[in-house]
Motif scaffolding. Sequence first.
Motif, PDB file in Angstrom:
ATOM      1  N   VAL A 102      64.227  61.331  23.620  1.00  0.00           N
ATOM      2  CA  VAL A 102      63.863  62.714  24.387  1.00  0.00           C
ATOM      3  C   VAL A 102      65.260  63.330  24.403  1.00  0.00           C
ATOM      4  N   MET A 103      66.341  62.599  24.538  1.00  0.00           N
ATOM      5  CA  MET A 103      67.482  63.405  24.758  1.00  0.00           C
ATOM      6  C   MET A 103      68.309  63.103  23.484  1.00  0.00           C
ATOM      7  N   PRO A 104      68.637  64.352  22.716  1.00  0.00           N
ATOM      8  CA  PRO A 104      69.435  64.127  21.534  1.00  0.00           C
ATOM      9  C   PRO A 104      70.874  63.833  21.384  1.00  0.00           C
ATOM     10  N   PHE A 105      71.059  62.492  21.882  1.00  0.00           N
ATOM     11  CA  PHE A 105      72.665  62.224  21.786  1.00  0.00           C
ATOM     12  C   PHE A 105      73.006  61.871  20.284  1.00  0.00           C
ATOM     13  N   PRO A 106      74.213  62.137  19.883  1.00  0.00           N
ATOM     14  CA  PRO A 106      74.538  61.822  18.650  1.00  0.00           C
ATOM     15  C   PRO A 106      75.304  60.722  18.482  1.00  0.00           C
ATOM     16  N   VAL A 107      75.324  59.790  17.382  1.00  0.00           N
ATOM     17  CA  VAL A 107      76.023  58.545  17.059  1.00  0.00           C
ATOM     18  C   VAL A 107      77.173  58.844  16.068  1.00  0.00           C
ATOM     19  N   ALA A 108      76.837  59.754  15.249  1.00  0.00           N
ATOM     20  CA  ALA A 108      77.842  60.123  14.397  1.00  0.00           C
ATOM     21  C   ALA A 108      77.528  61.724  13.786  1.00  0.00           C
ATOM     22  N   LYS A 109      78.655  62.135  13.078  1.00  0.00           N
ATOM     23  CA  LYS A 109      78.352  63.225  12.148  1.00  0.00           C
ATOM     24  C   LYS A 109      78.861  62.858  10.771  1.00  0.00           C
ATOM     25  N   SER A 110      77.937  63.088   9.841  1.00  0.00           N
ATOM     26  CA  SER A 110      78.030  62.682   8.323  1.00  0.00           C
ATOM     27  C   SER A 110      77.554  63.928   7.360  1.00  0.00           C
ATOM     28  N   PRO A 349      83.332  62.157   7.732  1.00  0.00           N
ATOM     29  CA  PRO A 349      82.354  61.542   8.723  1.00  0.00           C
ATOM     30  C   PRO A 349      83.123  61.337  10.030  1.00  0.00           C
ATOM     31  N   HIS A 350      82.527  61.387  11.237  1.00  0.00           N
ATOM     32  CA  HIS A 350      82.792  60.876  12.584  1.00  0.00           C
ATOM     33  C   HIS A 350      81.900  60.203  13.136  1.00  0.00           C
ATOM     34  N   ILE A 351      82.512  58.907  13.816  1.00  0.00           N
ATOM     35  CA  ILE A 351      81.557  58.131  14.446  1.00  0.00           C
ATOM     36  C   ILE A 351      81.831  57.852  15.807  1.00  0.00           C
ATOM     37  N   TYR A 352      80.836  58.108  16.588  1.00  0.00           N
ATOM     38  CA  TYR A 352      81.053  58.151  18.219  1.00  0.00           C
ATOM     39  C   TYR A 352      80.977  57.056  18.852  1.00  0.00           C
ATOM     40  N   ILE A 353      80.594  55.900  18.119  1.00  0.00           N
ATOM     41  CA  ILE A 353      80.568  54.594  19.081  1.00  0.00           C
ATOM     42  C   ILE A 353      81.364  53.709  18.356  1.00  0.00           C
ATOM     43  N   GLY A 354      81.602  52.514  18.956  1.00  0.00           N
ATOM     44  CA  GLY A 354      82.433  51.477  18.677  1.00  0.00           C
ATOM     45  C   GLY A 354      81.476  50.164  18.123  1.00  0.00           C
ATOM     46  N   MET A 355      82.191  49.517  17.228  1.00  0.00           N
ATOM     47  CA  MET A 355      81.307  48.431  16.710  1.00  0.00           C
ATOM     48  C   MET A 355      81.541  46.997  17.238  1.00  0.00           C
TER      49      MET A 355
END
Length: 355
Positions: A102-110, A349-355
């Motif tokens: 429902v809410m378009p949260f981003p996880v990364a930008k590629s 690319p930009h990643i917005y979460i940690g692994m």
Amino acid sequence: MKHKLKRLLRRVPGRKPEPEESLQEAIHNIPRITNETVAEHREEVLSSARKYIYPLQHSLRRIVTISAGIFLVLLVGFFVYCLLALYRFNSTSTFVYRVSQVMPFPVAKSCGQYVSYENYLFELRHYIHYYQTQQKVDFNSVAGKQQLVAFRNVALQTVMNNACVKKLAAQHRITVTNQELDTEISLLRSQNRLGDNNAVFQDVLKEFWGWSLDDFKLELKTQMLAQKVVSTLDMATHVRAQNILTQLHNGGDFATLAKQHPEDLNTKSNGGDYGFAIDKTNRDLSPQVVDELFKLQPGQISAIVETPVGLEILKVNEKDGNTVRASHIYFAFKNINDYTNSLKAKQRPHIYIGM
């Protein structure tokens, strides 16, 4: 004389007036209705009502203010919870997944494209479901946690590549229509690759991957788009295949040409012969190849057949009831990463979460 007597009687102290006299007196004392008296009465009525209305309005205003405040606090709390669940705790729960839809949260930008958290969880959750239900992996164990980290990386890279594929598709105006999707599904069904019926297939999807039929269609459409992009951009492979087909039409020997272009090393030594009988339910060959083989007669050579991974020219050697023996010349497409990597090099690319 009679009227005078009546007037005298009216003035006698303690004497009760006669009914007729009371009626006349009441009529005489009725106030006259004018614009002024109407306004006075209206004001009297309104002033009496205000002492009830004003407290009520004040109470409603407080109720609305308090309700709005509570709603705002809950909304902010919900938003903060979602941010923590997604970006700090990396939750993969069904609730969080529904929120991401429902809410378009981003996880990364590629490749300059935002990658939605929904796509990432869609990819990751089917890995988790399969290994939990089919392989009995405990993701709370040390080994399971390490495996989950690996799955997270694979899922993230997959959706980031898909974003690059979509950008390439948009640049070259490449799309996969619903009709093309339905045709592909019909082909798979005709070869019994999707179970005996819809109910069986949906049960398999749910059991193995946790998918619905719509989820399967979404995944298939994504794969078809990537295949279509590669096929459109890799014109060199199309040219090689067309050159060989021209030589075959001009009398070239199929086995000899297959040995000269050994992109399938398994069939190089025997002139492209698959080496086994093929039926309509064969899973070792692509559905496009199986479909074309059963349209040919012994000795016939096909046109160029496009598969998910390349191009093939086919020849039926023998046909025996529901099986055929055949040969092929295979031309592999370039890897999709050959095209997406150039885009990634231009836009980091930009990643917005940690692994």
